[in-house]
Scaffold this active site. Structure first.
Site, PDB file in Angstrom:
ATOM      1  N   GLY A  21       0.795  -1.217   0.000  1.00  0.00           N
ATOM      2  CA  GLY A  21       0.000   0.000   0.000  1.00  0.00           C
ATOM      3  C   GLY A  21       0.826   1.266   0.000  1.00  0.00           C
ATOM      4  O   GLY A  21       0.325   2.339  -0.323  1.00  0.00           O
ATOM      5  N   GLU A  22       2.084   1.169   0.350  1.00  0.00           N
ATOM      6  CA  GLU A  22       2.933   2.353   0.448  1.00  0.00           C
ATOM      7  C   GLU A  22       3.455   2.754  -0.931  1.00  0.00           C
ATOM      8  O   GLU A  22       4.041   1.956  -1.645  1.00  0.00           O
ATOM      9  CB  GLU A  22       4.120   2.075   1.358  1.00  0.00           C
ATOM     10  N   ALA A  23       3.250   4.029  -1.267  1.00  0.00           N
ATOM     11  CA  ALA A  23       3.675   4.528  -2.572  1.00  0.00           C
ATOM     12  C   ALA A  23       5.175   4.383  -2.785  1.00  0.00           C
ATOM     13  O   ALA A  23       5.626   4.052  -3.889  1.00  0.00           O
ATOM     14  CB  ALA A  23       3.259   5.993  -2.728  1.00  0.00           C
TER      15      ALA A  23
ATOM     16  N   CYS B 233       7.204   2.089  -1.628  1.00  0.00           N
ATOM     17  CA  CYS B 233       7.525   0.682  -1.939  1.00  0.00           C
ATOM     18  C   CYS B 233       7.123   0.338  -3.374  1.00  0.00           C
ATOM     19  O   CYS B 233       7.875  -0.323  -4.090  1.00  0.00           O
ATOM     20  CB  CYS B 233       6.817  -0.248  -0.963  1.00  0.00           C
ATOM     21  N   ILE B 234       5.942   0.783  -3.776  1.00  0.00           N
ATOM     22  CA  ILE B 234       5.487   0.531  -5.143  1.00  0.00           C
ATOM     23  C   ILE B 234       6.453   1.183  -6.122  1.00  0.00           C
ATOM     24  O   ILE B 234       6.839   0.578  -7.124  1.00  0.00           O
ATOM     25  CB  ILE B 234       4.051   1.058  -5.355  1.00  0.00           C
TER      26      ILE B 234
END
Length: 174
Positions: free
Chosen positions: A14-16, A18-19
């Site tokens: 969910g963390e931008a 990490c994406i």
């Protein structure tokens, strides 16, 4: 297909941040495979090459990206899809754009008249290839592929519990 294969092996966090790191790594590897594409075995697909460990940069150093873009040096590669990226940033931006397209086209909460059209997808990706446009045929093919076959990411434990109830979760997750 490489993005589909990549995203099917895990659930995006969910963390931008990490994406962003995951997509940056994916795009760098996809661009590397494109540069090394002339060295792929005739029967090896781009998707399969993506799964191999990255090669050291000496393989890429001898290949000028501007010379490789759109080139089909050995005739043996004519069955391979041509990846049109001039740099890894173009692959990165298009990867994010593809994820957004997938969500837009397949979100059950989205009204049909609000879904992204092919024309909007092409317009959204103008100039992302080092200032140039990606080939319209390439973007059209990508759009149709996503429209006809949703990219499905690996379900997490919460999804399995919600969909199947509290039954035998272990067998569903494995």
């Amino acid at each position: 297909e490489a993005l589909r294969m990549f995203l099917s092996t895990f659930r995006l966090p969910g963390e931008a941040q990490c994406i962003d790191r995951l997509m940056e790594s994916f795009a760098s590897r996809l661009f590397e495979v494109q540069l090394l594409g002339h060295r792929l075995e005739q029967t090896q697909s781009v998707e399969k090459a993506m799964l191999e460990p990255p090669r050291d940069n000496t393989d890429c150093d001898s290949v000028n990206a501007n010379e490789r873009v759109g080139a089909l040096d050995p005739p043996a590669l004519t069955h391979q899809p041509v990846l049109p990226f001039k740099n890894a940033d173009a692959a990165y931006i298009l990867s994010f754009s593809t994820i957004m397209l997938n969500t837009d086209l397949h979100n059950p909460n989205m009204k049909e008249e609000r879904r992204m059209t092919l024309e909007q997808f092409i317009r959204n990706n103008r100039g992302i290839n080092d200032g140039a446009d990606l080939p319209v045929e390439f973007l059209t093919s990508l759009y149709q592929e996503i429209k006809n076959d949703e990219i499905k990411m690996k379900a997490d434990l919460d999804d399995v519990i919600l969909q199947k109830g509290m039954g035998n979760v272990d067998s569903d997750v494995q």
